[in-house]
Design a protein around this motif. Structure first.
Motif, mmCIF file in Angstrom:
data_model
loop_
_atom_site.group_PDB
_atom_site.id
_atom_site.type_symbol
_atom_site.label_atom_id
_atom_site.label_comp_id
_atom_site.label_asym_id
_atom_site.label_seq_id
_atom_site.Cartn_x
_atom_site.Cartn_y
_atom_site.Cartn_z
ATOM 1 N N GLY A 1 0.803 -1.214 0.000
ATOM 2 C CA GLY A 1 0.000 0.000 0.000
ATOM 3 C C GLY A 1 0.832 1.258 0.000
ATOM 4 O O GLY A 1 0.550 2.196 -0.728
ATOM 5 N N ARG A 2 1.848 1.300 0.845
ATOM 6 C CA ARG A 2 2.833 2.375 0.853
ATOM 7 C C ARG A 2 4.198 1.752 1.105
ATOM 8 O O ARG A 2 4.311 0.664 1.651
ATOM 9 N N THR A 3 5.240 2.448 0.733
ATOM 10 C CA THR A 3 6.575 1.897 0.910
ATOM 11 C C THR A 3 6.980 1.897 2.376
ATOM 12 O O THR A 3 6.659 2.808 3.140
ATOM 13 N N LEU A 4 7.695 0.851 2.752
ATOM 14 C CA LEU A 4 8.143 0.700 4.132
ATOM 15 C C LEU A 4 9.007 1.873 4.574
ATOM 16 O O LEU A 4 8.987 2.274 5.735
ATOM 17 N N SER A 5 9.746 2.454 3.644
ATOM 18 C CA SER A 5 10.656 3.544 3.996
ATOM 19 C C SER A 5 9.928 4.802 4.468
ATOM 20 O O SER A 5 10.564 5.740 4.943
ATOM 21 N N SER A 6 8.614 4.805 4.341
ATOM 22 C CA SER A 6 7.821 5.954 4.797
ATOM 23 C C SER A 6 7.545 5.913 6.293
ATOM 24 O O SER A 6 6.927 6.834 6.828
ATOM 25 N N TYR A 7 8.031 4.840 6.975
ATOM 26 C CA TYR A 7 7.647 4.656 8.372
ATOM 27 C C TYR A 7 8.808 4.236 9.268
ATOM 28 O O TYR A 7 9.646 3.406 8.871
ATOM 29 N N ASP A 8 8.813 4.779 10.473
ATOM 30 C CA ASP A 8 9.544 4.152 11.571
ATOM 31 C C ASP A 8 8.705 2.944 11.991
ATOM 32 O O ASP A 8 7.473 2.993 11.962
ATOM 33 N N MET A 9 9.370 1.848 12.372
ATOM 34 C CA MET A 9 8.669 0.591 12.584
ATOM 35 C C MET A 9 8.991 -0.022 13.952
ATOM 36 O O MET A 9 10.049 0.258 14.537
ATOM 37 N N GLY A 10 8.101 -0.900 14.399
ATOM 38 C CA GLY A 10 8.336 -1.568 15.668
ATOM 39 C C GLY A 10 7.753 -2.971 15.691
ATOM 40 O O GLY A 10 6.924 -3.330 14.850
ATOM 41 N N TRP A 11 8.231 -3.742 16.644
ATOM 42 C CA TRP A 11 7.664 -5.054 16.960
ATOM 43 C C TRP A 11 7.157 -5.009 18.403
ATOM 44 O O TRP A 11 7.852 -4.490 19.285
ATOM 45 N N PHE A 12 5.991 -5.582 18.610
ATOM 46 C CA PHE A 12 5.405 -5.738 19.936
ATOM 47 C C PHE A 12 4.986 -7.188 20.100
ATOM 48 O O PHE A 12 4.920 -7.945 19.126
ATOM 49 N N ARG A 13 4.701 -7.569 21.325
ATOM 50 C CA ARG A 13 4.186 -8.912 21.564
ATOM 51 C C ARG A 13 3.152 -8.887 22.676
ATOM 52 O O ARG A 13 3.139 -7.979 23.524
#
Length: 126
Positions: free
Chosen positions: A25-37
């Protein structure tokens, strides 16, 4: 952006898994990212985060030295390499994209993320 997490499974303590999170949908480079659990009966907790360029990362103390977050913006994919797994790592793991896009800021709170994948189950047995 839509996020699809994969790579979870059943693993013996001390083993490894690599989670992937594919963006569309949009490029990953447009976002800071995280993992949660989130483990059963517990609140969702921060695991790791990485800014849009990959130039800065941070980890929860419980996973520091065992987990590595990375990203390949050309492949629109976020990763979480998990080594030396413990039974207490058992949870559903979620990838998430910052609600503010790419500020270059590490976010550790779930409220800082506006887009979530569906989660992938990780089960570690002793």
């Amino acid at each position: 952006v839509q996020l699809q997490a994969s790579g979870g499974g059943l693993v013996q303590a001390g083993g490894s898994l690599r989670l992937s999170c594919a963006a569309s949908g949009r490029t990953l480079s447009s976002y800071d990212m995280g993992w949660f659990r989130q483990a059963p009966g517990k609140e969702r907790e921060f695991v790791a985060a990485i800014i849009w360029s990959g130039g800065s990362t941070t980890y929860a103390d419980s996973v520091k030295g065992r987990f590595t977050i990375s990203r390949n913006n050309a492949k629109n994919t976020l990763y979480l390499q998990m080594n030396s797994l413990k039974p207490e790592d058992t949870a559903v793991y979620y990838c998430a994209a910052s609600r503010w896009g790419r500020l270059g800021v590490i976010g550790t709170g779930p409220y800082e993320y506006g887009y979530w994948g569906q989660g992938t189950q990780v089960t570690v047995y002793s």
